[in-house]
Enzyme design. Structure first.
Site, PDB file in Angstrom:
ATOM      1  N   GLY A 171      24.831   3.967 -32.494  1.00 29.19           N
ATOM      2  CA  GLY A 171      23.875   4.819 -31.777  1.00 29.19           C
ATOM      3  C   GLY A 171      22.930   5.512 -32.748  1.00 29.19           C
TER       4      GLY A 171
ATOM      5  N   ARG B 290      18.460   7.214 -32.153  1.00 30.72           N
ATOM      6  CA  ARG B 290      17.877   8.515 -31.745  1.00 30.72           C
ATOM      7  C   ARG B 290      18.749   9.638 -32.275  1.00 30.72           C
ATOM      8  NH1 ARG B 290      18.563   9.578 -26.323  1.00 30.72           N
ATOM      9  NH2 ARG B 290      19.787   7.723 -25.789  1.00 30.72           N
TER      10      ARG B 290
ATOM     11  N   VAL C  55      28.751  -0.283 -27.608  1.00 25.79           N
ATOM     12  CA  VAL C  55      30.041  -0.004 -28.271  1.00 25.79           C
ATOM     13  C   VAL C  55      31.234  -0.194 -27.338  1.00 25.79           C
ATOM     14  CG1 VAL C  55      29.135   1.586 -30.034  1.00 25.79           C
ATOM     15  CG2 VAL C  55      29.918   2.503 -27.829  1.00 25.79           C
TER      16      VAL C  55
ATOM     17  N   ASN D 193      28.974   7.462 -33.967  1.00 26.55           N
ATOM     18  CA  ASN D 193      28.097   8.502 -33.419  1.00 26.55           C
ATOM     19  C   ASN D 193      27.724   8.269 -31.958  1.00 26.55           C
ATOM     20  OD1 ASN D 193      25.677  10.542 -33.669  1.00 26.55           O
ATOM     21  ND2 ASN D 193      24.775   8.612 -32.990  1.00 26.55           N
TER      22      ASN D 193
ATOM     23  N   TYR E 295      33.781  14.782 -20.874  1.00 26.59           N
ATOM     24  CA  TYR E 295      33.253  14.787 -22.255  1.00 26.59           C
ATOM     25  C   TYR E 295      34.225  15.494 -23.205  1.00 26.59           C
ATOM     26  CZ  TYR E 295      29.782  15.568 -25.985  1.00 26.59           C
ATOM     27  OH  TYR E 295      29.106  15.595 -27.183  1.00 26.59           O
TER      28      TYR E 295
ATOM     29  N   LYS F 257      36.166  13.896 -26.434  1.00 28.25           N
ATOM     30  CA  LYS F 257      35.975  14.413 -27.798  1.00 28.25           C
ATOM     31  C   LYS F 257      37.274  14.973 -28.377  1.00 28.25           C
ATOM     32  CE  LYS F 257      31.651  13.293 -28.212  1.00 28.25           C
ATOM     33  NZ  LYS F 257      31.241  12.251 -29.173  1.00 28.25           N
TER      34      LYS F 257
HETATM   35  P1  NAP Z   1      21.491  11.184 -28.070  1.00 31.37           P
HETATM   36  O1  NAP Z   1      20.263  11.783 -28.646  1.00 31.37           O
HETATM   37  O2  NAP Z   1      21.646  11.100 -26.605  1.00 31.37           O
HETATM   38  O3  NAP Z   1      21.676   9.710 -28.721  1.00 31.37           O
HETATM   39  C1  NAP Z   1      22.796   8.956 -28.366  1.00 31.37           C
HETATM   40  C2  NAP Z   1      22.791   7.669 -29.149  1.00 31.37           C
HETATM   41  O4  NAP Z   1      23.958   6.912 -28.756  1.00 31.37           O
HETATM   42  C3  NAP Z   1      21.581   6.787 -28.863  1.00 31.37           C
HETATM   43  O5  NAP Z   1      21.208   6.109 -30.043  1.00 31.37           O
HETATM   44  C4  NAP Z   1      22.124   5.794 -27.830  1.00 31.37           C
HETATM   45  O6  NAP Z   1      21.451   4.552 -27.855  1.00 31.37           O
HETATM   46  C5  NAP Z   1      23.534   5.609 -28.349  1.00 31.37           C
HETATM   47  N1  NAP Z   1      24.450   5.091 -27.337  1.00 31.37           N
HETATM   48  C6  NAP Z   1      24.816   5.663 -26.159  1.00 31.37           C
HETATM   49  N2  NAP Z   1      25.675   4.864 -25.504  1.00 31.37           N
HETATM   50  C7  NAP Z   1      25.867   3.767 -26.292  1.00 31.37           C
HETATM   51  C8  NAP Z   1      26.619   2.574 -26.164  1.00 31.37           C
HETATM   52  N3  NAP Z   1      27.385   2.339 -25.100  1.00 31.37           N
HETATM   53  N4  NAP Z   1      26.561   1.663 -27.169  1.00 31.37           N
HETATM   54  C9  NAP Z   1      25.781   1.872 -28.256  1.00 31.37           C
HETATM   55  N5  NAP Z   1      25.033   2.974 -28.435  1.00 31.37           N
HETATM   56  C10 NAP Z   1      25.065   3.913 -27.454  1.00 31.37           C
HETATM   57  O7  NAP Z   1      22.811  11.941 -28.584  1.00 31.37           O
HETATM   58  P2  NAP Z   1      22.999  12.968 -29.803  1.00 31.37           P
HETATM   59  O8  NAP Z   1      22.780  14.329 -29.282  1.00 31.37           O
HETATM   60  O9  NAP Z   1      22.277  12.488 -30.981  1.00 31.37           O
HETATM   61  O10 NAP Z   1      24.580  12.828 -30.011  1.00 31.37           O
HETATM   62  C11 NAP Z   1      25.132  11.957 -30.985  1.00 31.37           C
HETATM   63  C12 NAP Z   1      26.641  12.182 -31.030  1.00 31.37           C
HETATM   64  O11 NAP Z   1      26.909  13.558 -31.333  1.00 31.37           O
HETATM   65  C13 NAP Z   1      27.343  11.903 -29.701  1.00 31.37           C
HETATM   66  O12 NAP Z   1      28.615  11.333 -29.935  1.00 31.37           O
HETATM   67  C14 NAP Z   1      27.497  13.286 -29.091  1.00 31.37           C
HETATM   68  O13 NAP Z   1      28.543  13.350 -28.180  1.00 31.37           O
HETATM   69  C15 NAP Z   1      27.747  14.116 -30.339  1.00 31.37           C
HETATM   70  N6  NAP Z   1      27.437  15.533 -30.155  1.00 31.37           N
HETATM   71  C16 NAP Z   1      26.167  15.937 -29.847  1.00 31.37           C
HETATM   72  C17 NAP Z   1      25.921  17.296 -29.655  1.00 31.37           C
HETATM   73  C18 NAP Z   1      24.554  17.833 -29.309  1.00 31.37           C
HETATM   74  O14 NAP Z   1      24.441  19.043 -29.052  1.00 31.37           O
HETATM   75  N7  NAP Z   1      23.501  17.023 -29.300  1.00 31.37           N
HETATM   76  C19 NAP Z   1      26.969  18.210 -29.781  1.00 31.37           C
HETATM   77  C20 NAP Z   1      28.245  17.757 -30.093  1.00 31.37           C
HETATM   78  C21 NAP Z   1      28.469  16.412 -30.288  1.00 31.37           C
HETATM   79  P3  NAP Z   1      20.102   4.301 -26.959  1.00 31.37           P
HETATM   80  O15 NAP Z   1      18.999   5.052 -27.649  1.00 31.37           O
HETATM   81  O16 NAP Z   1      19.901   2.856 -27.004  1.00 31.37           O
HETATM   82  O17 NAP Z   1      20.404   4.863 -25.595  1.00 31.37           O
END
Ligand code: NAP
Length: 251
Positions: free
Chosen positions: A16, A19, A68, A94, A159, A163
């Site tokens: 992932g 983005r 994934v 990620n 979620y 996690k």
């Molecule tokens: P995001 O901006 O929504 O990006 C998610 C990424 O995961 C994208 O590249 C998406 O690909 C990819 N993805 C989603 N489902 C997938 C699948 N089935 N197979 C392959 N790729 C997939 O999320 P983010 O905020 O950067 O979060 C990244 C990680 O950090 C996640 O695990 C999230 O739970 C964790 N996290 C985030 C936060 C926060 O506040 N943002 C807080 C705690 C933890 P596409 O672009 O192709 O859709």
């Protein structure tokens, strides 16, 4: 930067990575001389421009569409990465999604989809990559958990469970793989400014700021800096840990 210090070419696989946090993580490793493997599921527009920038600086890249949750698609990415680079030094699990709802309104589909992507996806990718890390007797795995996996959060039982599962998974594989010189750690971000949190209303964001001692959301770069540290040799004696990057939200 560590780039000039790398004695041999290193390779990171960021799931992932198209983005948000994943893109920032890939950028951080690219800046430090790593070759980059990224997968995404729907759209790679964001990362295409960066790919050209990285390649101009001598970074080799492999960017592939692969879900994934689908072992055959993940195996295809890992196989191509091994054919192209011969190894994967660092894996960053990620890729993740949210499907928030209150327990009483949450459908089985919302629950299953989040567990499948965040927890089972982490298992599928780790299993595929670890096979090659074991042969090299070296590797570092960094899994994205969340502070809500530690503390829970109303409206996010799917979620939070996924996690929390990632934390148990990380500690177990850290114990299993240490004898092969493979480390595994989890990073637990708080609220980080990405597409995932862009959907929150200003009122919700205001409420969030009030819960955070540093009084602001974090940036993807602040998470990437920690992930880079845990992936690289700089953290060679750290394994099985969960490290929060959350402005002090959960202590
Ligand atoms: P995001 O901006 O929504 O990006 C998610 C990424 O995961 C994208 O590249 C998406 O690909 C990819 N993805 C989603 N489902 C997938 C699948 N089935 N197979 C392959 N790729 C997939 O999320 P983010 O905020 O950067 O979060 C990244 C990680 O950090 C996640 O695990 C999230 O739970 C964790 N996290 C985030 C936060 C926060 O506040 N943002 C807080 C705690 C933890 P596409 O672009 O192709 O859709």
């Amino acid at each position: 930067m560590e780039s000039n210090e790398l004695k041999e070419e290193k390779v990171v696989f960021v799931t992932g990575g198209s983005r948000g946090i994943g893109k920032e993580v890939a950028t951080k490793f690219a800046e430090n001389g790593y070759n980059i493997v990224i997968n995404y599921v729907s759209d790679k527009t964001d990362v295409e421009a960066l790919k050209n920038e990285w390649e101009e600086k001598g970074v080799k890249t492999l960017i592939l569409k692969a879900d994934v949750t689908k072992a055959d698609e993940v195996d295809m990415v890992v196989k191509e990465a091994i054919e192209k680079f011969g190894k994967i030094d660092v894996l960053v699990n990620n890729a993740g999604i949210t499907r928030d709802n209150l327990l009483m309104r949450m459908s089985e589909e919302e629950f299953d989809r989040v567990i499948e992507t965040n927890l089972k996806g982490t298992f599928i990718v780790t299993k595929a990559v670890t096979k090659y890390m074991m042969k090299k007797r070296a590797g570092s795995i960094v899994n994205l958990s969340s502070v809500v996996g530690v503390a829970g959060n109303a409206g996010q039982c799917n979620y939070s469970a996924s996690k929390a599962g990632v934390i148990g998974f990380t500690k177990s594989i850290a114990k299993e793989l240490a004898s092969r010189n493979i480390r595994a750690n989890a990073v637990a971000p708080g609220f980080i400014e990405t597409d995932m949190t862009a959907v929150l209303s200003d009122a919700v964001k205001e409420g969030i700021h009030n819960q955070i001692p540093l009084k602001r959301m974090g940036s993807a770069k602040e998470v990437a800096d920690l992930i880079y540290f845990l992936g690289s040799e700089q953290s060679s004696y750290i394994t099985g840990q969960v490290i929060n990057v959350d402005g002090g939200m959960v202590m």
